[in-house]
Motif scaffolding. Structure first.
Motif, PDB file in Angstrom:
ATOM      1  N   GLU A  15       0.869  -1.253  -0.161  1.00  0.00           N
ATOM      2  CA  GLU A  15      -0.080  -0.011  -0.165  1.00  0.00           C
ATOM      3  C   GLU A  15       0.884   1.318  -0.120  1.00  0.00           C
ATOM      4  OE1 GLU A  15      -4.082  -1.463   2.385  1.00  0.00           O
ATOM      5  OE2 GLU A  15      -2.693  -0.332   3.549  1.00  0.00           O
ATOM      6  N   GLN A  16       2.094   1.107   0.323  1.00  0.00           N
ATOM      7  CA  GLN A  16       2.942   2.161   0.636  1.00  0.00           C
ATOM      8  C   GLN A  16       2.993   3.185  -0.619  1.00  0.00           C
ATOM      9  OE1 GLN A  16       6.466   1.359   3.574  1.00  0.00           O
ATOM     10  NE2 GLN A  16       6.136  -0.210   1.987  1.00  0.00           N
ATOM     11  N   PRO A  17       2.876   2.832  -2.021  1.00  0.00           N
ATOM     12  CA  PRO A  17       2.716   3.917  -2.927  1.00  0.00           C
ATOM     13  C   PRO A  17       1.582   4.713  -2.764  1.00  0.00           C
ATOM     14  CG  PRO A  17       3.215   1.896  -4.097  1.00  0.00           C
ATOM     15  CD  PRO A  17       2.946   1.550  -2.579  1.00  0.00           C
ATOM     16  N   THR A  18       0.341   4.252  -2.265  1.00  0.00           N
ATOM     17  CA  THR A  18      -0.849   4.975  -1.909  1.00  0.00           C
ATOM     18  C   THR A  18      -0.732   5.662  -0.683  1.00  0.00           C
ATOM     19  OG1 THR A  18      -2.065   2.893  -2.948  1.00  0.00           O
ATOM     20  CG2 THR A  18      -3.447   4.697  -2.159  1.00  0.00           C
ATOM     21  N   SER A  19      -0.408   5.103   0.323  1.00  0.00           N
ATOM     22  CA  SER A  19      -0.130   5.729   1.568  1.00  0.00           C
ATOM     23  C   SER A  19       0.872   6.884   1.536  1.00  0.00           C
ATOM     24  CB  SER A  19       0.025   4.878   2.811  1.00  0.00           C
ATOM     25  OG  SER A  19       1.476   4.143   2.346  1.00  0.00           O
ATOM     26  N   LEU A  20       1.874   6.961   0.742  1.00  0.00           N
ATOM     27  CA  LEU A  20       2.729   8.062   0.898  1.00  0.00           C
ATOM     28  C   LEU A  20       2.134   9.167  -0.045  1.00  0.00           C
ATOM     29  CD1 LEU A  20       6.577   6.953   0.110  1.00  0.00           C
ATOM     30  CD2 LEU A  20       5.321   8.239   2.104  1.00  0.00           C
ATOM     31  N   ALA A  21       1.442   8.732  -1.147  1.00  0.00           N
ATOM     32  CA  ALA A  21       0.867   9.865  -2.153  1.00  0.00           C
ATOM     33  C   ALA A  21      -0.377  10.687  -1.022  1.00  0.00           C
ATOM     34  CB  ALA A  21       0.143   9.106  -3.301  1.00  0.00           C
TER      35      ALA A  21
END
Ligand code: F6R
Length: 360
Positions: A15-21
């Motif tokens: 999920e990190q691409p989304t959570s960072l965005a």
């Protein structure tokens, strides 16, 4: 639910691409070269003369990361373990900003440190994932990392979002204090906006599973890094021991020769993290371990000199030093995950651990 994933941890890593965005949404603007942290009034940090971070565990590693970026931006800053703070806090005055870094906002040790700082007259701020948490209610200000709920006991996506938000906050504090944006900001912002895409690439092509297979019956696992790679080495080791139950330690690269080298054998793989800060020295330190028979796994971009020298390579996209460690950390999260899976550990609920530690 876990959806297509076997464990929440793997889901949360992915999920990190989304959570960072989500974390940076509306908060950076590379067109105007500004950090739009509208959570705070303009110039709100202009009187801060030093910063103390307090936190525990993984959040402490994020705090150390944030503190090092502040030092690099010319602001006096230190990261302290919250559970040590009551016996060894540095002096505080009303121009001291104390930042409690806590995913849950409920960690007893961290709340105790926050309350002590407040009682001594410091200005307080929390960087947290939980709106309405005790830390968010008690600190003078709160900055939310917007990572969404994290179910796995091992903190993954919240570490990345904390480290990124602390890097941004540090740039903002340095800017307010020095009256002009830090020199690095111009190159940092577009790199930050590219992070979600870079993470997608990394997650789609990681060699972590095969590295975990190759080394999962080793005796001990060492992680070394320098500069911003140091907190990442500590975090890589914490995650590894937490979910695999195997012995792992993180060291500053340069410390290896001051003692830990005595432990190095062919049974102790060394993960060497390269963030573009004196990499040639870290490479030399890694080679010293290699000479004693330890397999070295270089975590660095393709084409980096360490790729040829090392036994194995975990690739990270090219970026700037303030962000490279976060990409390296995601590779290390995956190694821990796959090693724990091979060993058949209960990944989302390691023995003896709780998601939120509400006792001192
Ligand atoms: C490790 C981990 C713990 C927490 C620590 C602080 O994966 O999750 O080390 O980071 O207990 O928790 P928070 O951030 O909620 O204060």
């Amino acid at each position: 639910g876990k959806g297509e994933y076997d464990h929440f941890m793997l889901k949360e890593i992915n999920e990190q691409p989304t959570s960072l965005a989500q974390a940076i949404e509306g908060r950076v603007d590379s067109a105007t070269e500004r950090i739009a942290l509208s959570d705070f009034e303009p110039d709100t940090f202009e009187d801060v003369d030093s910063v103390q971070f307090v936190a525990c565990g993984t959040s402490y590693h994020a705090a150390l990361y944030g503190s090092l970026t502040l030092n690099q931006a010319g602001v006096q800053s230190t990261a302290l373990l919250a559970n040590e703070y009551s016996v060894s806090a540095p002096p505080i005055d009303d121009d001291t900003l104390v930042i409690a870094v806590t995913q849950s906002g409920e960690t007893a040790d961290t709340l105790t440190a926050l309350r002590r700082a407040d009682a001594e007259g410091a200005r307080t701020l929390t960087v947290t994932n939980v709106v309405g948490s005790t830390a968010a209610r008690e600190a003078d200000d709160a900055l939310f990392i917007r990572a969404g709920p994290e179910i796995g006991v091992a903190a993954t996506k919240t570490f990345s979002s904390q480290a990124v938000m602390l890097t941004l906050l540090g740039q903002r504090i340095a800017g307010d204090l020095q009256g002009e944006p830090p020199a690095d900001l111009k190159s940092l912002l577009p790199e930050l906006e590219s992070m979600p895409g870079r993470l997608d690439d990394l997650l789609a092509s990681s060699a972590a599973e095969s590295i975990a297979e190759q080394y999962s019956d080793s005796q001990s696992y060492f992680f070394i890094g320098r500069g911003l790679g140091f907190p990442v080495a500590l975090e890589g080791a914490l995650k590894f021991k937490e979910i695999t139950y195997e012995h792992a330690e993180g060291f500053a690269s340069g410390e290896l020769k001051h003692g830990p080298l005595a432990l190095v054998t062919p049974e102790t793989p060394v993960f060497a993290i390269f963030t573009g800060q004196e990499d040639e020295k870290t490479l030399k330190n890694a080679e010293e371990a290699q000479t004693r028979g330890a397999p070295v796994i270089a975590v660095c971009p393709d084409g980096h000199p360490a790729v040829k020298a090392a036994d194995e390579h975990l690739s990270i996209p090219e970026t700037e030093p303030n962000l490279a460690g976060l990409l390296a950390n995601v590779q290390l999260q995956l190694v821990s995950y796959y090693a724990a899976d091979l060993l058949d550990r209960p990944i989302d609920k390691p023995r003896n651990l709780a998601k939120s530690v509400t006792v001192e």
